[in-house]
Design a protein around this motif. Structure first.
Motif, PDB file in Angstrom:
ATOM      1  N   GLU A 285       0.594  -1.138   0.094  1.00 19.95           N
ATOM      2  CA  GLU A 285       0.000   0.110   0.139  1.00 19.95           C
ATOM      3  C   GLU A 285       0.804   1.128   0.065  1.00 19.95           C
ATOM      4  O   GLU A 285       0.466   2.319  -0.939  1.00 19.95           O
ATOM      5  N   LEU A 286       2.100   1.121   0.812  1.00 19.78           N
ATOM      6  CA  LEU A 286       2.842   2.408   0.865  1.00 19.78           C
ATOM      7  C   LEU A 286       3.440   2.408  -0.618  1.00 19.78           C
ATOM      8  O   LEU A 286       3.521   3.645  -1.059  1.00 19.78           O
ATOM      9  N   LYS A 287       3.875   1.467  -1.132  1.00 18.60           N
ATOM     10  CA  LYS A 287       4.391   1.535  -2.684  1.00 18.60           C
ATOM     11  C   LYS A 287       3.623   2.244  -3.523  1.00 18.60           C
ATOM     12  O   LYS A 287       3.868   2.924  -4.385  1.00 18.60           O
ATOM     13  N   GLU A 288       2.325   1.709  -3.554  1.00 21.98           N
ATOM     14  CA  GLU A 288       1.058   2.479  -4.363  1.00 21.98           C
ATOM     15  C   GLU A 288       1.044   3.942  -4.342  1.00 21.98           C
ATOM     16  O   GLU A 288       0.791   4.568  -5.115  1.00 21.98           O
ATOM     17  N   GLU A 289       0.689   4.052  -2.920  1.00 25.22           N
ATOM     18  CA  GLU A 289       0.416   5.759  -2.524  1.00 25.22           C
ATOM     19  C   GLU A 289       1.780   6.206  -2.836  1.00 25.22           C
ATOM     20  O   GLU A 289       1.652   7.739  -3.422  1.00 25.22           O
TER      21      GLU A 289
ATOM     22  N   ALA B 222       3.684   6.115  -5.224  1.00 22.33           N
ATOM     23  CA  ALA B 222       3.680   6.078  -6.831  1.00 22.33           C
ATOM     24  C   ALA B 222       2.758   7.323  -7.052  1.00 22.33           C
ATOM     25  O   ALA B 222       3.149   8.253  -8.078  1.00 22.33           O
ATOM     26  N   LYS B 223       1.581   7.320  -6.672  1.00 17.83           N
ATOM     27  CA  LYS B 223       0.559   8.363  -6.755  1.00 17.83           C
ATOM     28  C   LYS B 223       1.155   9.857  -6.243  1.00 17.83           C
ATOM     29  O   LYS B 223       1.050  10.689  -7.168  1.00 17.83           O
ATOM     30  N   VAL B 224       1.688   9.764  -5.268  1.00 18.79           N
ATOM     31  CA  VAL B 224       2.252  11.126  -4.467  1.00 18.79           C
ATOM     32  C   VAL B 224       3.439  11.836  -5.452  1.00 18.79           C
ATOM     33  O   VAL B 224       3.603  13.004  -5.783  1.00 18.79           O
ATOM     34  N   GLU B 225       4.205  10.634  -6.113  1.00 24.44           N
ATOM     35  CA  GLU B 225       5.237  11.084  -6.941  1.00 24.44           C
ATOM     36  C   GLU B 225       4.945  11.882  -7.949  1.00 24.44           C
ATOM     37  O   GLU B 225       5.495  12.857  -8.499  1.00 24.44           O
TER      38      GLU B 225
ATOM     39  N   LEU C  57       6.207   9.346   3.197  1.00 26.07           N
ATOM     40  CA  LEU C  57       6.157   7.824   2.574  1.00 26.07           C
ATOM     41  C   LEU C  57       7.686   7.512   2.528  1.00 26.07           C
ATOM     42  O   LEU C  57       8.028   6.313   2.653  1.00 26.07           O
ATOM     43  N   GLU C  58       8.584   8.210   2.140  1.00 24.83           N
ATOM     44  CA  GLU C  58       9.945   7.939   1.982  1.00 24.83           C
ATOM     45  C   GLU C  58      10.499   7.289   3.478  1.00 24.83           C
ATOM     46  O   GLU C  58      11.346   6.324   3.377  1.00 24.83           O
TER      47      GLU C  58
END
Length: 425
Positions: free
Chosen positions: A11-15, A17-20, A420-421
């Motif tokens: 979920e963190l990885k998906e989120e 990608a969206k924020v980036e 997130l990072e």
């Protein structure tokens, strides 16, 4: 949106990608926005323009004591300007010296006098092996810059919700003779918006310093800078020190720099009569007088404290929507994500954002890359060293409302990305 701390790795990885992608869209716009300094906007300064009409070439240029303000003299200021500044600061005119536009100059000069000549007969600080100053943190970067400029050792004092940690202040002051002062912004502190409680003010007045030349540098910069109709009052530190038997222990500073013109206001230092006499010994060598025409102009326009408060309601009408816009945006974009917290001050000039530990520098760097200039990391701490790398000062006053809204959105995205990072590190 789910709290980031509760997300799975996927979920963190998906989120992220969206924020980036969102961050890239802002960065590609080539924005040039500035939330770095607490400067008045042009709209606020426009509201001050009638001050320039308060004194024309056809008016009388004599002060209330008959003095021609166009001439040399009156090093401590014209009587009515002393009365005006005293009323704002909550003291009496006989304890006030009026200066030019910057109270920072008066603070710097107070330190410089202590270094060069000592304080009321004490050993000049320049001849001491060590000089220490207490610094409530997070605090005002220019206070710390003055201390650093003079080579002082600065000691962090944590800020609580009602003011500095007074247990620590009392301990440092009473045990160490090399502790010569403390910086204070007692009302709507920079950057946290803290208002010192009555108890804290009284504990300051009752300090028992080991150093006879210890002074409280009471920077009452935001004494009438309310954002809402509620007028929050704190005890007058000068009279409290008198009651406590410490009449000479405090220097109080204020100015009209965010009341009238930032570059063309008036300032003041207030203290005991003994301190004022000591200051004037040097000041009379330093100057033949401040800008008394400007002092008279301000008095003719504001007239008294009520006039100042009436004017400040206009300033609040301009500032309040800016503060609310930033806070609303942060709530909307970051609420529930667990990225940090922020203050909702009732006055002053700043909002303080507290990120997760270790994220502030990254957030500020991301903002800069996206075209939003923030106050530099660590600025609210001595030596620019934020031990947790978590405090960010937001200055909503200067940008246009449109730019401010966009800057707050960019900031929120940068907070999300940095958080997130951290979670994915």
């Amino acid at each position: 949106m789910k709290n980031y701390s509760e997300m799975t790795k996927e979920e963190l990885k998906e989120e992220k990608a969206k924020v980036e992608a969102l961050y890239k869209s802002y960065r590609d716009k080539g924005l040039k926005l500035d939330m770095s300094r607490g400067k008045p906007s042009s709209d606020q300064l426009d509201k001050c323009l009638p001050i320039l009409d308060a004194l024309t070439s056809k008016d009388d240029y004599h002060a209330s004591n008959g003095f021609d303000v166009r001439n040399y003299g009156l090093v401590d200021g014209i009587p009515e300007a002393k009365e005006l500044m005293a009323s704002i600061m909550g003291t009496t005119a006989d304890k006030v010296i009026v200066g030019n536009n910057a109270s920072l100059t008066l603070m710097f000069d107070s330190v410089a006098r202590a270094y060069t000549f000592g304080v009321m007969g004490s050993t000049p600080w320049s001849k001491l092996s060590k000089v220490k100053f207490l610094c409530p943190v997070p605090g005002y970067d220019r206070h710390f810059a003055v201390s650093e400029h003079f080579g002082m050792e600065m000691i962090n004092i944590p800020m609580n919700e009602d003011g500095p940690d007074m247990d620590l202040v009392e301990k440092c002051v009473s045990e160490d003779e090399s502790v010569k002062g403390i910086w204070c912004v007692p009302k709507f502190s920079n950057p946290g918006g803290v208002v010192y409680s009555d108890e804290v003010v009284k504990r300051f007045a009752n300090l028992k310093p080991k150093a006879k030349d210890f002074r409280i540098y009471w920077d009452n910069a935001y004494v009438v800078h309310y954002l809402y109709d509620e007028e929050i009052e704190i005890p007058d530190i000068i009279s409290e020190c008198e009651k406590a038997g410490n009449p000479d222990m405090v220097y109080e500073f204020a100015s009209t720099s965010k009341i009238s013109f930032a570059g063309g206001g008036i300032s003041a230092i207030a203290s005991s009569k003994t301190n004022i006499e000591d200051i004037l010994k040097t000041l009379k060598m330093q100057t033949i007088g401040s800008d008394k025409i400007n002092q008279l102009r301000h008095v003719r326009y504001f007239k008294d404290k009520e006039g100042v408060l009436k004017h400040m309601k206009k300033m609040a009408d301009d500032l309040r929507p800016r503060f609310e816009l930033v806070c609303d945006t942060l709530n909307k974009e970051l609420g529930g994500l667990g990225c940090g917290t922020f203050t909702t001050p009732k006055g002053g000039y700043f909002i303080m954002y507290t990120s997760l530990d270790g994220c502030a520098t990254r957030i500020i760097d991301l903002c800069k890359e996206a075209g939003v200039v923030m106050t530099g990391p660590g600025a609210t701490f001595p030596y620019h060293k934020d031990p947790d790398d978590s405090i960010i000062r937001i200055s909503p006053s200067y940008p246009s409302v449109e730019d401010l809204g966009q800057a707050a959105e960019v900031f929120s995205v940068c907070v999300r990305l940095a958080t997130l990072e951290k979670f994915m590190a």
